[in-house]
Write a protein that holds these residues in place. Structure first.
Motif, PDB file in Angstrom:
ATOM      1  N   MET A 147       0.848  -1.177   0.000  1.00 52.53           N
ATOM      2  CA  MET A 147       0.000   0.000   0.000  1.00 52.53           C
ATOM      3  C   MET A 147       0.895   1.244   0.000  1.00 52.53           C
ATOM      4  N   THR A 148       0.696   2.091  -0.952  1.00 52.21           N
ATOM      5  CA  THR A 148       1.535   3.272  -1.111  1.00 52.21           C
ATOM      6  C   THR A 148       0.880   4.467  -0.446  1.00 52.21           C
ATOM      7  N   THR A 149       1.696   5.252   0.240  1.00 52.35           N
ATOM      8  CA  THR A 149       1.161   6.483   0.812  1.00 52.35           C
ATOM      9  C   THR A 149       1.379   7.623  -0.161  1.00 52.35           C
ATOM     10  N   SER A 150       0.512   8.610  -0.087  1.00 48.51           N
ATOM     11  CA  SER A 150       0.650   9.735  -1.006  1.00 48.51           C
ATOM     12  C   SER A 150       1.871  10.573  -0.626  1.00 48.51           C
ATOM     13  N   ARG A 151       2.391  11.292  -1.551  1.00 48.04           N
ATOM     14  CA  ARG A 151       3.580  12.115  -1.330  1.00 48.04           C
ATOM     15  C   ARG A 151       3.305  13.204  -0.279  1.00 48.04           C
ATOM     16  N   ARG A 152       2.093  13.752  -0.316  1.00 46.12           N
ATOM     17  CA  ARG A 152       1.736  14.810   0.625  1.00 46.12           C
ATOM     18  C   ARG A 152       1.705  14.274   2.051  1.00 46.12           C
ATOM     19  N   LEU A 153       1.133  13.080   2.228  1.00 47.06           N
ATOM     20  CA  LEU A 153       1.075  12.469   3.546  1.00 47.06           C
ATOM     21  C   LEU A 153       2.473  12.105   4.034  1.00 47.06           C
ATOM     22  N   ALA A 154       3.299  11.603   3.151  1.00 41.22           N
ATOM     23  CA  ALA A 154       4.670  11.262   3.514  1.00 41.22           C
ATOM     24  C   ALA A 154       5.451  12.509   3.909  1.00 41.22           C
ATOM     25  N   ASP A 155       5.255  13.619   3.207  1.00 45.62           N
ATOM     26  CA  ASP A 155       5.935  14.875   3.551  1.00 45.62           C
ATOM     27  C   ASP A 155       5.466  15.410   4.898  1.00 45.62           C
ATOM     28  N   ARG A 156       4.183  15.267   5.171  1.00 41.97           N
ATOM     29  CA  ARG A 156       3.654  15.744   6.446  1.00 41.97           C
ATOM     30  C   ARG A 156       4.234  14.931   7.604  1.00 41.97           C
ATOM     31  N   LYS A 157       4.304  13.623   7.434  1.00 44.53           N
ATOM     32  CA  LYS A 157       4.885  12.774   8.476  1.00 44.53           C
ATOM     33  C   LYS A 157       6.364  13.082   8.672  1.00 44.53           C
ATOM     34  N   SER A 158       7.058  13.310   7.579  1.00 45.60           N
ATOM     35  CA  SER A 158       8.478  13.621   7.646  1.00 45.60           C
ATOM     36  C   SER A 158       8.711  14.955   8.357  1.00 45.60           C
ATOM     37  N   ALA A 159       7.881  15.955   8.060  1.00 49.81           N
ATOM     38  CA  ALA A 159       8.017  17.269   8.704  1.00 49.81           C
ATOM     39  C   ALA A 159       7.733  17.162  10.199  1.00 49.81           C
ATOM     40  N   LYS A 160       6.745  16.380  10.550  1.00 52.33           N
ATOM     41  CA  LYS A 160       6.418  16.191  11.976  1.00 52.33           C
ATOM     42  C   LYS A 160       7.575  15.498  12.688  1.00 52.33           C
ATOM     43  N   PHE A 161       8.169  14.534  12.058  1.00 51.44           N
ATOM     44  CA  PHE A 161       9.301  13.817  12.633  1.00 51.44           C
ATOM     45  C   PHE A 161      10.493  14.757  12.805  1.00 51.44           C
TER      46      PHE A 161
END
Length: 68
Positions: free
Chosen positions: A1-15
């Motif tokens: 299951m692939t996550t969207s780029r926007r969701l991945a960027d949001r998680k990365s920024a939060k991290f």
């Protein structure tokens, strides 16, 4: 299951934001003070019962003649 780029960027920024906060937390989160888990009356009653029962046991053993 692939996550969207926007969701991945949001998680990365939060991290990354959490990484920058590392070490800046207070040493303890609990208030320091002399807050005892039991009150002085309960503690006094407990000590009274323990010492009183041990004295009662000593007196009863002494009057019965030792290990009888």
């Amino acid at each position: 299951m692939t996550t969207s780029r926007r969701l991945a960027d949001r998680k990365s920024a939060k991290f990354q934001k959490n990484i920058m906060k590392r070490g800046s937390v207070p040493e303890t989160t609990v208030k320091k003070g002399n807050d005892y888990p039991v009150g002085p009356m309960v503690l006094g009653f407990f000590i009274f019962v323990v010492i009183g029962s041990s004295l009662f046991q000593i007196i009863r053993t002494a009057t019965s003649g030792g290990m009888a």
